[in-house]
Enzyme design. Structure first.
Site, PDB file in Angstrom:
ATOM      1  N   LYS A  30      16.766   4.619  10.129  1.00 30.74           N
ATOM      2  CA  LYS A  30      17.917   3.763  10.317  1.00 30.74           C
ATOM      3  C   LYS A  30      18.023   2.728   9.211  1.00 30.74           C
ATOM      4  O   LYS A  30      19.031   2.041   9.097  1.00 30.74           O
ATOM      5  CB  LYS A  30      17.780   3.004  11.655  1.00 30.74           C
ATOM      6  N   GLY A  31      16.969   2.605   8.445  1.00 31.84           N
ATOM      7  CA  GLY A  31      16.889   1.528   7.448  1.00 31.84           C
ATOM      8  C   GLY A  31      18.006   1.551   6.421  1.00 31.84           C
ATOM      9  O   GLY A  31      18.296   0.547   5.784  1.00 31.84           O
ATOM     10  N   GLU A  54      18.149   6.409   0.233  1.00 29.70           N
ATOM     11  CA  GLU A  54      16.965   5.893   0.936  1.00 29.70           C
ATOM     12  C   GLU A  54      16.940   4.373   0.887  1.00 29.70           C
ATOM     13  O   GLU A  54      17.411   3.776  -0.089  1.00 29.70           O
ATOM     14  CB  GLU A  54      15.694   6.405   0.234  1.00 29.70           C
ATOM     15  N   ASP A  55      16.372   3.770   1.909  1.00 30.77           N
ATOM     16  CA  ASP A  55      16.219   2.318   1.879  1.00 30.77           C
ATOM     17  C   ASP A  55      15.077   1.905   0.954  1.00 30.77           C
ATOM     18  O   ASP A  55      15.255   1.113   0.044  1.00 30.77           O
ATOM     19  CB  ASP A  55      16.010   1.753   3.299  1.00 30.77           C
ATOM     20  N   ASP A  81       7.984   4.058  -0.619  1.00 26.52           N
ATOM     21  CA  ASP A  81       6.698   3.367  -0.641  1.00 26.52           C
ATOM     22  C   ASP A  81       5.648   4.335  -1.220  1.00 26.52           C
ATOM     23  O   ASP A  81       5.547   4.476  -2.441  1.00 26.52           O
ATOM     24  CB  ASP A  81       6.411   2.966   0.813  1.00 26.52           C
ATOM     25  N   LYS A  98       8.923   0.588  -4.103  1.00 22.47           N
ATOM     26  CA  LYS A  98       7.633  -0.107  -4.060  1.00 22.47           C
ATOM     27  C   LYS A  98       6.649   0.734  -4.852  1.00 22.47           C
ATOM     28  O   LYS A  98       5.724   1.344  -4.311  1.00 22.47           O
ATOM     29  CB  LYS A  98       7.197  -0.251  -2.590  1.00 22.47           C
ATOM     30  N   PHE A 121       5.263  -6.104   2.729  1.00 21.40           N
ATOM     31  CA  PHE A 121       6.162  -5.517   3.726  1.00 21.40           C
ATOM     32  C   PHE A 121       7.471  -6.302   3.706  1.00 21.40           C
ATOM     33  O   PHE A 121       7.478  -7.524   3.863  1.00 21.40           O
ATOM     34  CB  PHE A 121       5.521  -5.575   5.114  1.00 21.40           C
ATOM     35  N   VAL A 122       8.563  -5.602   3.490  1.00 24.30           N
ATOM     36  CA  VAL A 122       9.845  -6.302   3.378  1.00 24.30           C
ATOM     37  C   VAL A 122      10.792  -5.908   4.520  1.00 24.30           C
ATOM     38  O   VAL A 122      10.694  -4.817   5.070  1.00 24.30           O
ATOM     39  CB  VAL A 122      10.527  -6.028   2.010  1.00 24.30           C
ATOM     40  N   ASP A 162      13.553  -2.968   8.946  1.00 25.30           N
ATOM     41  CA  ASP A 162      13.092  -3.670  10.144  1.00 25.30           C
ATOM     42  C   ASP A 162      11.590  -3.884  10.171  1.00 25.30           C
ATOM     43  O   ASP A 162      10.836  -3.326   9.371  1.00 25.30           O
ATOM     44  CB  ASP A 162      13.467  -2.857  11.383  1.00 25.30           C
ATOM     45  N   ARG A 168      16.760  -6.378  10.925  1.00 23.83           N
ATOM     46  CA  ARG A 168      17.674  -5.476  10.197  1.00 23.83           C
ATOM     47  C   ARG A 168      18.953  -6.180   9.785  1.00 23.83           C
ATOM     48  O   ARG A 168      19.570  -5.826   8.787  1.00 23.83           O
ATOM     49  CB  ARG A 168      18.067  -4.290  11.091  1.00 23.83           C
TER      50      ARG A 168
HETATM   51  P1  5GP Z   1       6.798   6.306   2.299  1.00 23.82           P
HETATM   52  O1  5GP Z   1       6.763   7.656   2.943  1.00 23.82           O
HETATM   53  O2  5GP Z   1       7.444   6.286   0.935  1.00 23.82           O
HETATM   54  O3  5GP Z   1       5.424   5.683   2.267  1.00 23.82           O
HETATM   55  O4  5GP Z   1       7.582   5.355   3.249  1.00 23.82           O
HETATM   56  C1  5GP Z   1       8.921   5.378   3.395  1.00 23.82           C
HETATM   57  C2  5GP Z   1       9.352   4.739   4.689  1.00 23.82           C
HETATM   58  O5  5GP Z   1       8.404   3.783   5.162  1.00 23.82           O
HETATM   59  C3  5GP Z   1      10.625   3.986   4.451  1.00 23.82           C
HETATM   60  O6  5GP Z   1      11.748   4.819   4.621  1.00 23.82           O
HETATM   61  C4  5GP Z   1      10.531   2.902   5.489  1.00 23.82           C
HETATM   62  O7  5GP Z   1      11.014   3.357   6.723  1.00 23.82           O
HETATM   63  C5  5GP Z   1       9.047   2.627   5.632  1.00 23.82           C
HETATM   64  N1  5GP Z   1       8.622   1.487   4.798  1.00 23.82           N
HETATM   65  C6  5GP Z   1       7.827   1.512   3.701  1.00 23.82           C
HETATM   66  N2  5GP Z   1       7.645   0.279   3.206  1.00 23.82           N
HETATM   67  C7  5GP Z   1       8.351  -0.556   3.998  1.00 23.82           C
HETATM   68  C8  5GP Z   1       8.583  -1.973   3.988  1.00 23.82           C
HETATM   69  O8  5GP Z   1       8.102  -2.755   3.162  1.00 23.82           O
HETATM   70  N3  5GP Z   1       9.385  -2.467   4.966  1.00 23.82           N
HETATM   71  C9  5GP Z   1       9.950  -1.670   5.923  1.00 23.82           C
HETATM   72  N4  5GP Z   1      10.711  -2.263   6.829  1.00 23.82           N
HETATM   73  N5  5GP Z   1       9.761  -0.342   5.958  1.00 23.82           N
HETATM   74  C10 5GP Z   1       8.968   0.214   5.003  1.00 23.82           C
END
Ligand code: 5GP
Length: 312
Positions: free
Chosen positions: A168-169, A222-223, A226, A254, A275-276, A282, A288
């Protein structure tokens, strides 16, 4: 004939798009004025304050704004006391030389609380419960999304892309980005299980697309990326459906935490290893609706969901 005391600048901006603001706070102030339909001009006039014996201007003052409806000049101050003192001196001089000119100095503190009243600006941001630091302001997001829109519109000229948002981000970003694309486009969404939400199995698609993407120009929106694991999985899933092209646009990158090397074609901002939240992102469904991207304090971070685990 007396010498004109004030000189008009021919090209003073009265629209945000045209103005070259020296500070972001000035742009925010202009938005506030726009919101209330108060007409403004940015630095329209320079008032000479001192002249040399041969008539050259050796000191002048250009107030930040002129509000024509109110016949009022506004000068915004910073928090730097040295500069404020100097501005007070110039203002005294200006009032003595131009008694008919109405001018007000708006102190940073007063100005921030004014913006805060309308839900914009740093004072409001700092007051939001649990927010620690504002990393990216609403104004910065707006500007960058606009730039991304221009870039994507140019790259997809002649095409009809399908934007795929990962819920939902991505909701805020998708809603803003699509309005900056001057293209015929479609949107679709999918939900992917997150690690916190499902420790028992592998990452999976919880809610799939409704569109068939074969032969389409797909842009994943994508939001935040990470570790890159979610996006890597998603790419594999979508590539198997044979789209004509598959690109990725991420609001936040990130990068320092990357484990899987995934290609990002468009990136809004790089963020540090923290963590943002905000602008769709969220922490257990909270934050959000913040119109900016921020980190949250330890207390808010430690809070757990009221009931059941949260996904996305
Ligand atoms: P990844 O698979 O790249 O590690 O993570 C992606 C997902 O993790 C993002 O779509 C998001 O939902 C969540 N995520 C990663 N870092 C953050 C952050 O700093 N804040 C929030 N709210 N969600 C994050």
């Amino acid at each position: 004939m007396s010498r004109p005391l004030a000189q008009a600048r021919p090209a003073s901006a009265s629209r945000i798009e045209d103005a070259r603001f020296a500070h972001e706070s000035e742009e925010e102030f202009a938005r506030l004025l726009d919101f209330y339909n108060v007409r403004w001009q940015y630095e329209p006039r320079t008032f000479p304050l001192r002249r040399s014996d041969d008539g050259r201007v050796i000191e002048a003052f250009s107030p930040d704004f002129y509000l024509s409806d109110l016949d009022l000049y506004i000068e915004l101050t910073t928090l730097k006391q040295g500069l404020v003192t100097d501005k007070h001196r110039k203002l005294r001089q200006l009032r003595a030389l131009y008694p008919d000119v109405r001018i007000k100095l708006l102190h940073k503190r007063d100005y921030l609380s004014l913006l805060a009243k309308y839900g914009i600006g740093a004072a409001h941001e700092q007051e939001v419960m649990g927010v620690r630091d504002v990393l990216i302001t609403g104004t910065e997001i707006e500007r960058r999304v606009n730039e991304l829109g221009v870039e994507i519109t140019r790259d997809y000229a002649g095409k009809e892309p399908l934007l795929v948002g990962v819920l939902k981000g991505v909701t805020c970003f998708m809603a803003d980005l699509m309005r900056h694309l001057s293209l015929p486009l479609s949107i679709d969404f999918m939900t992917i299980s997150s690690y916190e939400g499902d420790r028992s199995g592998a990452v999976r698609i919880v809610q799939d697309l409704t569109e068939n993407i074969a032969g389409r120009d797909v842009l994943i929106v994508e939001d935040i990326v990470d570790t890159g694991m979610t996006l890597h999985h998603l790419r594999l899933q979508l590539e198997a459906r044979e789209p004509a092209s598959l690109r990725v646009c991420a609001l936040l990158d990130k990068r320092v935490r990357r484990l899987v090397d995934v290609r990002l074609d468009y990136v809004g901002f790089e963020v540090p290893d923290a963590f943002v939240v905000g602008y769709g992102l969220d922490h257990f469904q909270k934050f959000r609706n913040l119109p900016f991207i921020a980190t949250i304090g330890a207390e808010a971070l430690e809070q757990q969901p009221a009931e059941g685990p949260a996904a996305e």
